[in-house]
Scaffold this motif. Structure first.
Motif, PDB file in Angstrom:
ATOM      1  N   UNK A 286      35.913  52.383  43.197  1.00 48.67           N
ATOM      2  CA  UNK A 286      36.800  51.255  43.368  1.00 48.67           C
ATOM      3  C   UNK A 286      36.148  49.970  42.844  1.00 48.67           C
ATOM      4  N   UNK A 287      34.845  49.839  43.068  1.00 52.46           N
ATOM      5  CA  UNK A 287      34.157  48.638  42.577  1.00 52.46           C
ATOM      6  C   UNK A 287      34.085  48.628  41.052  1.00 52.46           C
ATOM      7  N   UNK A 288      33.927  49.793  40.461  1.00 51.99           N
ATOM      8  CA  UNK A 288      33.929  49.879  38.992  1.00 51.99           C
ATOM      9  C   UNK A 288      35.300  49.494  38.447  1.00 51.99           C
ATOM     10  N   UNK A 289      36.360  49.939  39.098  1.00 53.89           N
ATOM     11  CA  UNK A 289      37.708  49.566  38.681  1.00 53.89           C
ATOM     12  C   UNK A 289      37.940  48.069  38.852  1.00 53.89           C
ATOM     13  N   UNK A 290      37.465  47.516  39.957  1.00 53.59           N
ATOM     14  CA  UNK A 290      37.633  46.082  40.195  1.00 53.59           C
ATOM     15  C   UNK A 290      36.991  45.257  39.094  1.00 53.59           C
ATOM     16  N   UNK A 291      35.947  45.792  38.479  1.00 55.77           N
ATOM     17  CA  UNK A 291      35.248  45.065  37.418  1.00 55.77           C
ATOM     18  C   UNK A 291      36.007  45.057  36.093  1.00 55.77           C
ATOM     19  N   UNK A 292      36.963  45.982  35.915  1.00 55.63           N
ATOM     20  CA  UNK A 292      37.608  46.087  34.603  1.00 55.63           C
ATOM     21  C   UNK A 292      39.119  45.826  34.602  1.00 55.63           C
ATOM     22  N   UNK A 293      39.738  45.746  35.766  1.00 57.16           N
ATOM     23  CA  UNK A 293      41.186  45.520  35.810  1.00 57.16           C
ATOM     24  C   UNK A 293      41.495  44.034  35.639  1.00 57.16           C
ATOM     25  N   UNK A 294      42.751  43.698  35.347  1.00 62.56           N
ATOM     26  CA  UNK A 294      43.122  42.286  35.230  1.00 62.56           C
ATOM     27  C   UNK A 294      42.821  41.515  36.523  1.00 62.56           C
ATOM     28  N   UNK A 295      42.607  40.230  36.394  1.00 64.33           N
ATOM     29  CA  UNK A 295      42.187  39.378  37.508  1.00 64.33           C
ATOM     30  C   UNK A 295      43.068  39.543  38.743  1.00 64.33           C
ATOM     31  N   UNK A 296      44.356  39.636  38.576  1.00 62.54           N
ATOM     32  CA  UNK A 296      45.266  39.752  39.707  1.00 62.54           C
ATOM     33  C   UNK A 296      45.119  41.037  40.515  1.00 62.54           C
ATOM     34  N   UNK A 297      44.472  42.044  39.937  1.00 62.16           N
ATOM     35  CA  UNK A 297      44.318  43.332  40.620  1.00 62.16           C
ATOM     36  C   UNK A 297      42.924  43.537  41.200  1.00 62.16           C
ATOM     37  N   UNK A 298      41.978  42.683  40.850  1.00 61.75           N
ATOM     38  CA  UNK A 298      40.586  42.865  41.267  1.00 61.75           C
ATOM     39  C   UNK A 298      40.434  42.951  42.776  1.00 61.75           C
ATOM     40  N   UNK A 299      41.085  42.070  43.509  1.00 55.36           N
ATOM     41  CA  UNK A 299      40.902  42.044  44.957  1.00 55.36           C
ATOM     42  C   UNK A 299      41.438  43.318  45.616  1.00 55.36           C
ATOM     43  N   UNK A 300      42.474  43.920  45.055  1.00 59.81           N
ATOM     44  CA  UNK A 300      43.013  45.165  45.605  1.00 59.81           C
ATOM     45  C   UNK A 300      41.935  46.243  45.631  1.00 59.81           C
ATOM     46  N   UNK A 301      41.259  46.429  44.497  1.00 60.22           N
ATOM     47  CA  UNK A 301      40.240  47.468  44.394  1.00 60.22           C
ATOM     48  C   UNK A 301      38.974  47.097  45.159  1.00 60.22           C
ATOM     49  N   UNK A 302      38.564  45.856  45.100  1.00 60.96           N
ATOM     50  CA  UNK A 302      37.377  45.419  45.835  1.00 60.96           C
ATOM     51  C   UNK A 302      37.579  45.549  47.341  1.00 60.96           C
ATOM     52  N   UNK A 303      38.759  45.190  47.828  1.00 60.56           N
ATOM     53  CA  UNK A 303      39.057  45.321  49.260  1.00 60.56           C
ATOM     54  C   UNK A 303      39.096  46.789  49.685  1.00 60.56           C
ATOM     55  N   UNK A 304      39.646  47.645  48.830  1.00 63.06           N
ATOM     56  CA  UNK A 304      39.679  49.081  49.145  1.00 63.06           C
ATOM     57  C   UNK A 304      38.257  49.631  49.233  1.00 63.06           C
TER      58      UNK A 304
END
Length: 80
Positions: free
Chosen positions: A1-19
């Motif tokens: 999830x943290x790897x995804x948070x690093x590469x997704x668009x800015x608006x989606x980062x918090x979703x993956x980081x929070x997960x």
């Protein structure tokens, strides 16, 4: 999830980081052996490939757990 948070668009980062944070919190609170010093592993109840590794501690599970915790705390990359 943290790897995804690093590469997704800015608006989606918090979703993956929070997960990722919720998953790590659950692992820490429900599966870590901090209060059980007789265990050689960090996490309990892992399951590996196939049927021979069910409900055991796994070295690579501990590795990825520690890696995720360090990334959540700001670690960016390996030195070597």
């Amino acid at each position: 999830m943290l790897e995804l948070a690093a590469i997704v668009p800015v608006g989606e980062k918090s979703f993956y980081a929070n997960a990722a944070e919720r998953i790590l919190r659950s692992l820490t609170e429900n599966y870590a052996t901090w209060e059980q010093p007789e265990h050689e592993a960090i996490l309990l109840h892992g399951t590996g490939s196939g049927t021979s590794f069910i409900d055991v501690s796994l070295m690579y599970g501990d590795y990825y757990y520690i890696e995720a915790v360090t990334k959540l705390n700001g670690w960016k990359h390996r030195i070597f």
